[in-house]
Design a protein around this motif. Structure first.
Motif, mmCIF file in Angstrom:
data_model
loop_
_atom_site.group_PDB
_atom_site.id
_atom_site.type_symbol
_atom_site.label_atom_id
_atom_site.label_comp_id
_atom_site.label_asym_id
_atom_site.label_seq_id
_atom_site.Cartn_x
_atom_site.Cartn_y
_atom_site.Cartn_z
ATOM 1 N N GLU A 138 -15.144 2.048 -21.676
ATOM 2 C CA GLU A 138 -14.315 2.356 -20.514
ATOM 3 C C GLU A 138 -14.616 3.733 -19.925
ATOM 4 O OE1 GLU A 138 -13.265 0.438 -23.016
ATOM 5 O OE2 GLU A 138 -13.027 -1.269 -21.655
ATOM 6 N N MET A 139 -15.025 4.681 -20.746
ATOM 7 C CA MET A 139 -15.253 6.022 -20.208
ATOM 8 C C MET A 139 -16.540 6.094 -19.385
ATOM 9 S SD MET A 139 -16.256 8.290 -23.554
ATOM 10 C CE MET A 139 -17.902 8.277 -24.265
ATOM 11 N N LEU A 140 -17.346 5.026 -19.407
ATOM 12 C CA LEU A 140 -18.568 4.979 -18.612
ATOM 13 C C LEU A 140 -18.404 4.173 -17.326
ATOM 14 C CD1 LEU A 140 -21.013 4.166 -21.541
ATOM 15 C CD2 LEU A 140 -20.825 6.348 -20.376
ATOM 16 N N ASP A 141 -17.242 3.575 -17.125
ATOM 17 C CA ASP A 141 -17.063 2.589 -16.062
ATOM 18 C C ASP A 141 -16.647 3.232 -14.742
ATOM 19 O OD1 ASP A 141 -17.179 0.093 -15.037
ATOM 20 O OD2 ASP A 141 -15.288 -0.602 -15.879
ATOM 21 N N ARG B 265 -25.787 17.399 -7.030
ATOM 22 C CA ARG B 265 -24.904 16.247 -6.815
ATOM 23 C C ARG B 265 -25.179 15.231 -7.916
ATOM 24 N NH1 ARG B 265 -26.331 11.743 -4.269
ATOM 25 N NH2 ARG B 265 -28.142 12.820 -3.407
ATOM 26 N N ALA B 266 -24.147 14.858 -8.654
ATOM 27 C CA ALA B 266 -24.319 13.952 -9.785
ATOM 28 C C ALA B 266 -24.502 12.523 -9.301
ATOM 29 C CB ALA B 266 -23.116 14.031 -10.715
ATOM 30 N N ALA B 267 -25.567 11.889 -9.754
ATOM 31 C CA ALA B 267 -25.755 10.463 -9.493
ATOM 32 C C ALA B 267 -24.705 9.677 -10.267
ATOM 33 C CB ALA B 267 -27.152 10.035 -9.932
ATOM 34 N N ASP B 268 -24.285 8.550 -9.721
ATOM 35 C CA ASP B 268 -23.360 7.730 -10.488
ATOM 36 C C ASP B 268 -24.143 6.837 -11.447
ATOM 37 O OD1 ASP B 268 -24.228 5.437 -9.149
ATOM 38 O OD2 ASP B 268 -22.503 5.344 -7.811
ATOM 39 N N LEU B 269 -23.441 5.990 -12.175
ATOM 40 C CA LEU B 269 -24.082 5.150 -13.188
ATOM 41 C C LEU B 269 -24.355 3.753 -12.659
ATOM 42 C CD1 LEU B 269 -22.071 6.258 -16.354
ATOM 43 C CD2 LEU B 269 -24.235 7.140 -15.493
#
Length: 412
Positions: free
Chosen positions: A259-262, A214-218
């Motif tokens: 923006e691609m990290l948001d 499961r991928a953690a978010d940022l």
């Protein structure tokens, strides 16, 4: 038979660890337990897990990190991507000293006929500039477009000189691999890395449905993303002008990159960014580097890479200061060294925020740290995580080996 002697972990840390690694685990706890983000640390010796711990939260709702939580490891992805290339080279599909254009014919355009696979892997291809490749951040998410543009691009003045290809190296290696296999890098992560190693926790981009990972978010990177937005007007003007003063920024920046990290589901996780968006658990990443630390052999005795290939990939390709990072990183074939005590025999790759994978062939030790925090308040310390984790883990591994030898003598 396992020689691990488990002990009571510090408050806020889950998992297990050999008692000899208490200092390593306590250092990890101080930086991750209760920090509003999370991470995991794994240490293996000759393929045997000695440490597998995790702490903190994986998302903004406070979900606890667990053994199957994977983090996006940013530039530490490059070590996995390079390992894909080494697997292909091991089977005779790629030769490091052959021009890339002999495999990927489109790459021969605009004076790139003599650029070799070795040039790519050691960041000397003269194709480092992101700003010169993508006019806006959204284009970075289209890996096929980026591969096509790099194939058509002309190299700059820095061919054969080390300058960190921060994002472009991923598409360069993916284009090469695609030309040889007909498959994209996300598929090759599964067929060349995760599958042969028997792990679930190594993916390019978000783990697919059905994966345990499961991928953690940022959530721990929100402040950093905000800082990127604040400097955007200045960065836009600076990176419009190529040259030695702006090269370090042009390798990483193009307008709209923040923006691609948001957001809770950032668009970067839906892309194939072989230089920057692998999602890994610490245990799985340590397993991959464990094979590199043990002459290409996995813990269950399988030959992941030949000893000859492993010996070749650990040879230093350049001792010159990297013109993008302004550091003497001693590039190997897709990995780098570190000029610090306790790390000189090893190699690996560090990513933004300090996530890293590391192999020490002399001792058979592999180490991985993954986390979901890139924050200007922590970044100076986090980026140097390998600087404390590797020496502490190496010292603990020596103590563990000495203790095991003494127990064996006593039993005899």
């Amino acid at each position: 038979m396992s020689t691990v002697r488990e002990y009571a972990l510090p408050s806020g840390v889950s998992g297990w660890a050999d008692a000899q690694f208490d200092w390593v685990v306590r250092a990890f706890a101080r930086t991750h337990a209760g920090a509003g983000s999370g991470g995991a640390l794994a240490v293996h010796r000759h393929g045997e897990p000695l440490v597998n711990v995790w702490a903190g939260e994986s998302d903004s709702s406070g979900t606890a990190w667990d053994a199957d939580t994977g983090a996006m490891i940013f530039s530490a992805s490059k070590g996995i991507t390079a390992t894909v290339i080494h697997r292909l080279a091991d089977r005779g599909l790629i030769d490091y000293d052959v021009p890339v254009a002999e495999y990927w014919s489109e790459f021969g355009a605009n004076g790139k006929q003599r650029i070799t696979v070795r040039h790519l892997l050691s960041h000397r291809a003269g194709l480092s500039s992101l700003r010169g490749l993508a006019g806006q951040g959204a284009e970075v998410l289209d890996h096929l477009l980026m591969e096509k543009r790099l194939a058509a691009a002309a190299p700059d003045r820095l061919v054969d000189k080390p300058i960190y290809h921060a994002l472009t190296i991923g598409w360069l290696l993916a284009g090469l691999a695609r030309a040889v296999t007909g498959q994209g890098m996300a598929t090759l992560y599964r067929t060349e890395i995760a599958g042969p190693l028997g792990v679930d926790g190594i993916h390019l981009g978000a783990p697919p449905p059905g994966s345990r990972t499961r991928a953690a978010d940022l959530t721990g990177s929100r402040n950093f993303i905000g800082a990127l937005r604040r400097i955007q007007p200045i960065a836009d003007r600076l990176t419009a002008q190529p040259g030695p003063l702006t090269d370090p920024l042009r390798i990483l920046y193009t307008p709209g990159i923040a923006e691609m990290l948001d957001g809770d589901a950032p668009t970067i996780l839906g892309a194939e960014l072989p230089a920057g968006n692998a999602v890994c658990t610490a245990s799985a990443l340590a397993t991959m580097y464990g094979a590199l630390a043990c002459r290409g052999r996995t813990a269950d005795g399988k030959q992941f890479l030949s000893p000859q290939t492993v010996a070749a990939l650990n040879r230093v390709q350049t001792f010159k200061i990297d013109r993008g990072l302004l550091l003497p990183l001693t590039w190997r074939l897709g990995y780098h060294g570190l000029p610090s005590v306790g790390t000189l025999n090893g190699f690996g790759h560090i990513g933004a925020g300090g996530s890293f994978g590391w192999a020490d062939p002399k001792s058979g030790i592999s180490i991985a740290l993954v986390q979901n925090r890139v924050d200007e308040r922590w970044i100076a310390m986090d980026q140097m995580a390998a600087g404390w984790a590797v020496p502490l883990a190496m010292a603990a591994a020596r103590r563990s080996a000495d203790t095991g030898a003494r127990r064996g003598e006593s039993a005899a």
